[in-house]
Enzyme design. Structure first.
Site, short mmCIF file in Angstrom:
data_model
loop_
_atom_site.label_atom_id
_atom_site.label_comp_id
_atom_site.label_asym_id
_atom_site.label_seq_id
_atom_site.Cartn_x
_atom_site.Cartn_y
_atom_site.Cartn_z
N HIS A 100 4.15 -74.87 44.19
CA HIS A 100 2.78 -75.34 44.01
C HIS A 100 2.20 -75.87 45.32
CE1 HIS A 100 3.52 -74.88 39.77
NE2 HIS A 100 4.56 -75.67 39.86
N CYS A 101 2.30 -75.08 46.34
CA CYS A 101 1.91 -75.48 47.69
C CYS A 101 0.87 -74.50 48.22
CB CYS A 101 3.18 -75.45 48.57
SG CYS A 101 2.93 -75.73 50.32
N ALA A 102 0.06 -74.94 49.14
CA ALA A 102 -0.92 -74.04 49.75
C ALA A 102 -0.24 -72.87 50.46
CB ALA A 102 -1.80 -74.82 50.73
#
Length: 167
Positions: free
Chosen positions: A35-37
């Protein structure tokens, strides 16, 4: 100091993943988060893996939730997400810690082998990358800002180098 091939981290099923099986391979190690850019880098990592695995590249991903708590809790959730969303086929191991007193020994070794920008040893964010040559030497470290496809030149260079003879 330990050698790269002496490590045997745990895979998603709780089994050892012996780095000894990576001898004579070029290895790209990445700390990942779902759930990271930077999570879309999985797509480029899988592309690299598919393009170069028959030439000796192995990508090993270590999920980590230390940076913004951006990773699922359970290994099975992580692997399902990566396979369903990005078609990942390279090994994704057990969730670890990259920094601190409870850091995984592999990451302690990697960070002691090659410092980051400005000599900083700690992992600063998700998707930092370490490249290991066919002899188990950590040769380069890349920040999360370096897209996986930018690693093609170093991967190709290392794949074209034969492993040194072990005496």
């Amino acid at each position: 100091m330990q050698e790269f091939y002496s490590f045997s981290p745990i895979d998603e099923n709780g089994n050892p993943f012996p780095f000894n099986s990576l001898r004579n391979k070029v290895v790209l190690i990445v700390n990942v988060a779902s759930h990271c850019a930077f999570t879309p880098q999985y797509k480029e990592l899988e592309y690299l893996y598919e393009k170069y695995k028959s030439h000796g590249l192995v990508i090993v991903a270590f999920p980590c939730g230390q940076f913004g708590n951006q990773e699922f809790e359970k290994d099975k959730e992580i692997n399902k997400f990566c396979q369903d969303k990005y078609g990942v086929t390279f090994p994704i191991l057990h969730k670890i810690r990259c920094n601190g007193q409870k850091q995984d020994p592999v990451y302690k070794f990697l960070k002691n082998s090659v410092s980051g920008k400005s000599g900083i040893k700690m992992i600063k964010w998700n998707f930092e990358k370490f490249v290991v040559d066919r002899n188990g030497k950590v040769v380069k470290r890349f920040s999360c800002m370096t897209r996986p496809l930018e690693l093609c030149p170093i991967i190709e260079e290392l794949l074209n180098q034969p492993p040194e003879e072990q005496i």
